[in-house]
Design an enzyme around this catalytic site. Sequence first.
Site, PDB file in Angstrom:
ATOM      1  N   GLU A 103      -1.164 -44.659  26.446  1.00  0.00           N
ATOM      2  CA  GLU A 103      -1.350 -45.142  27.813  1.00  0.00           C
ATOM      3  C   GLU A 103      -2.324 -44.265  28.601  1.00  0.00           C
ATOM      4  O   GLU A 103      -3.161 -44.775  29.341  1.00  0.00           O
ATOM      5  CB  GLU A 103       0.014 -45.171  28.521  1.00  0.00           C
ATOM      6  CG  GLU A 103      -0.073 -45.523  29.990  1.00  0.00           C
ATOM      7  CD  GLU A 103       1.280 -45.536  30.693  1.00  0.00           C
ATOM      8  OE1 GLU A 103       2.319 -45.312  30.030  1.00  0.00           O
ATOM      9  OE2 GLU A 103       1.290 -45.770  31.910  1.00  0.00           O
TER      10      GLU A 103
ATOM     11  N   ASP B  25       4.511 -37.784  33.327  1.00  0.00           N
ATOM     12  CA  ASP B  25       4.477 -39.043  32.588  1.00  0.00           C
ATOM     13  C   ASP B  25       3.449 -39.036  31.456  1.00  0.00           C
ATOM     14  O   ASP B  25       2.376 -39.631  31.601  1.00  0.00           O
ATOM     15  CB  ASP B  25       4.176 -40.196  33.560  1.00  0.00           C
ATOM     16  CG  ASP B  25       4.493 -41.553  32.960  1.00  0.00           C
ATOM     17  OD1 ASP B  25       5.142 -41.591  31.907  1.00  0.00           O
ATOM     18  OD2 ASP B  25       4.101 -42.573  33.567  1.00  0.00           O
TER      19      ASP B  25
ATOM     20  N   GLU C  17      11.465 -46.777  39.070  1.00  0.00           N
ATOM     21  CA  GLU C  17      10.342 -47.707  39.247  1.00  0.00           C
ATOM     22  C   GLU C  17      10.821 -49.134  39.506  1.00  0.00           C
ATOM     23  O   GLU C  17      10.344 -50.089  38.896  1.00  0.00           O
ATOM     24  CB  GLU C  17       9.410 -47.658  38.028  1.00  0.00           C
ATOM     25  CG  GLU C  17       8.803 -46.294  37.808  1.00  0.00           C
ATOM     26  CD  GLU C  17       7.765 -46.215  36.709  1.00  0.00           C
ATOM     27  OE1 GLU C  17       7.866 -46.982  35.743  1.00  0.00           O
ATOM     28  OE2 GLU C  17       6.855 -45.368  36.823  1.00  0.00           O
TER      29      GLU C  17
HETATM   30  C1  GCV Z   1       7.926 -49.051  30.974  1.00  0.00           C
HETATM   31  C2  GCV Z   1       5.093 -45.221  33.205  1.00  0.00           C
HETATM   32  C3  GCV Z   1       4.387 -46.445  32.700  1.00  0.00           C
HETATM   33  C4  GCV Z   1       5.264 -47.673  32.826  1.00  0.00           C
HETATM   34  C5  GCV Z   1       6.570 -47.415  32.092  1.00  0.00           C
HETATM   35  C6  GCV Z   1       7.231 -46.184  32.686  1.00  0.00           C
HETATM   36  C7  GCV Z   1       8.515 -45.811  31.980  1.00  0.00           C
HETATM   37  O1  GCV Z   1       5.252 -45.280  34.587  1.00  0.00           O
HETATM   38  O2  GCV Z   1       3.179 -46.613  33.386  1.00  0.00           O
HETATM   39  O3  GCV Z   1       4.576 -48.768  32.270  1.00  0.00           O
HETATM   40  O4  GCV Z   1       7.417 -48.527  32.173  1.00  0.00           O
HETATM   41  O5  GCV Z   1       6.347 -45.094  32.588  1.00  0.00           O
HETATM   42  O6  GCV Z   1       8.453 -44.953  31.137  1.00  0.00           O
HETATM   43  O7  GCV Z   1       9.544 -46.382  32.283  1.00  0.00           O
END
Ligand code: GCV
Length: 717
Positions: free
Chosen positions: A409, A381, A307
């Site tokens: 989340e 996720d 990411e």
């Molecule tokens: C910390 C998901 C979340 C992100 C998070 C990522 C990860 O994509 O939306 O906020 O980033 O996981 O676990 O690195």
Amino acid sequence: MASLRFVFLFLLISFSASAQKDYKLWLQYNAVSNSALALEYKNNLKGIVVFGNSETIKIAQKELQTGFQDMLGTIPEIKSEIKGENNLIIGSQSNLNVEIKNELKSDFDKISTEGFIIKSFSFKSKKQIIITGKNDVAVLYGVFNFLRILQTNKSVKNLNIADSPKTNIRILNHWDNLDRTVERGYAGFSLWNWQKLPDFIDQRYLDYARANASIGINGTVLTNVNANALILTPQYLEKVEALANVFRPYGIKVYLTARFSAPIEIGNLKTADPKDTQVINWWKNKAAEIYKRIPDFGGFLVKANSEGQPGPQNYGRDHVDGANMLADAVAPFGGVIMWRAFVYSEHDANDRAKQAYAEFQPYDGKFKENVIVQVKNGAIDFQPREPFHPLFGAMPKTPLMMEFQITQEYLGFSTHLVFLPKLFQEVLESDTYQQGKGSTVAKVIDGTLYQNKLTGIAGVANIGNDLNWTGHPFAQANWYGFGRLAWNPYLDSETIADEWLKSTFSNDENFIKPVKNMMIESREAVVNYMTPLGLHHIMDTGHHYGPGPWVSNLSRPEWNPTYYHKADKNGIGFDRSKTGTNATAQYAPEVERLFDNLETCPEQDLLWFHHVSWDYKLKNGQTLWNGLALKYQEGVNQVNEMQNVWKKTEKYVDSVRFHEVEMLLEIQYKEAKWWRDACLLYFQQFSGKELPTGVEKPTQTLDYFKSLKFPFAPGNG
Ligand code: GCV
């Protein structure tokens, strides 16, 4: 006028007493109301004899005093030696006298360094209870466990407990930024007040450490995996050191996230290439600098080439090169590197669910021995339900640690009551079949499947500076449950709910029974009203708040909900079987067959692995469309039932927590209906079918739901 003032004062006092209850988590130490039991406790706890005088032992002693005072209304006499009978003796092995050591020799053989013994025994023909372990932190664990026996109203006669944690690293991952915002945090701002540290030690830090120690958590990563290199500068390390000093007596080690490009950003180097000598030396020096301040520093957690985060691939190197370079830097000091396997790329057209396995599995056996690969519970996720990640069990020569998400989340933030240990247990119990039947994920995690020495479980924290720590009073149970499962991944979620409820609210069975049941059902409820039958990742963009199955305009295809549900005229679901992306082939043959075959694939994972027609017949005889709609309705009904259960608990719960939960359940009910209506209206465009009997008519149009925008939804940076 005077009487009005009095009423106001009374309300204020009762509010703050009640608010304190929220703050006290599961360490309420309510007075024991069963008088026979209270008498038994008092009779068996006439004195406390303490061996040792470390900070940790003092904390343990104070905890006992607080616990006894609050639960029994009296503190047993503190004695300097064992006199008379019915004393509670605490102290670690090396501080005990020779006779006791000899007496307990076979018990000590049963425990690891962090394990504890709680035992009724005879010393010089006098009955005593001892809490001991191989070091003082183990004694502290024993003390909290002993107090839990009282909190849950169990007998203290004839105790004989020897318990050791099954994993080494039991750790919280805080996704906390240096400006105190928390990525995916729904309980206020970060606990870490970097501005006031190192000189100002907030009482919260001590209370946080105490709460963690009470459930056996022994590590904390203070900073977000989307890391800021500044945390590694002397200015911040001084603050980290102050926190480490607070946490140490509670047995909690501090870890940090390492931004891979730190050598450039704060080290003035031109590169962060892990094969570059200057870079290698920079990290070695940085590690030495940290360990000079914090001799028991745990190590680094790294999110690399994921990411948009920098990593070794920016220099044509791979994850092994990156992880091993950092591992060498911390190895001389006993540190570990937790290297995350949460990777997927917009340049990879492969099914996102396959990418982490495809990338990491070939690295098996290539990491240094102080590297542990941290894998999320599922391949996408942290969805309300995911089949277990195919990497578990598939890397026999590499220690893998579990990453669960405690913060919600994708499960309604801190507004929805969802008891996550149920989800965690489901994953831990999953059978990978990698070494034949019984090769559960729990056995991968505790190292017994492949005899790994390094083991661990991480939980992305749901803690912030809200008065009640976690936003929702019941979200405290998820922090608690995570800790208990990290200690023992074989624990049953019902046992955990039972312990938590008794320690947090009441021992009254009329309260426990229905509320425990409500907690256990809550996980399936959220699956039903958000993502039933294997649907996943259909929440709205960015903040992930609420439904957004229609979203299809994001730059990365695998960020779009339409990528995951693939609804069309012919049906719905992601074909990951061999007729599709063949993700099923990443599992052991037994599991592959199970998931691959439409007949045997568990219906809870149906649309995760298969694209099926709207008329597909479910096991209960319903068509898929009707079954899906009814599941959404069932989720809504379950929340409604949770409300009914909660309404009846008023007399067992203080008014503040009662009303908080009542209001939150009302929001959850509203939002469950929102999920149901928005998703069904959207999918109905493809199915072209009426809603079946029993499903309530949506109150708004699809356009209305699509028009909702939440630019300031929390946790989204
Ligand atoms: C910390 C998901 C979340 C992100 C998070 C990522 C990860 O994509 O939306 O906020 O980033 O996981 O676990 O690195």
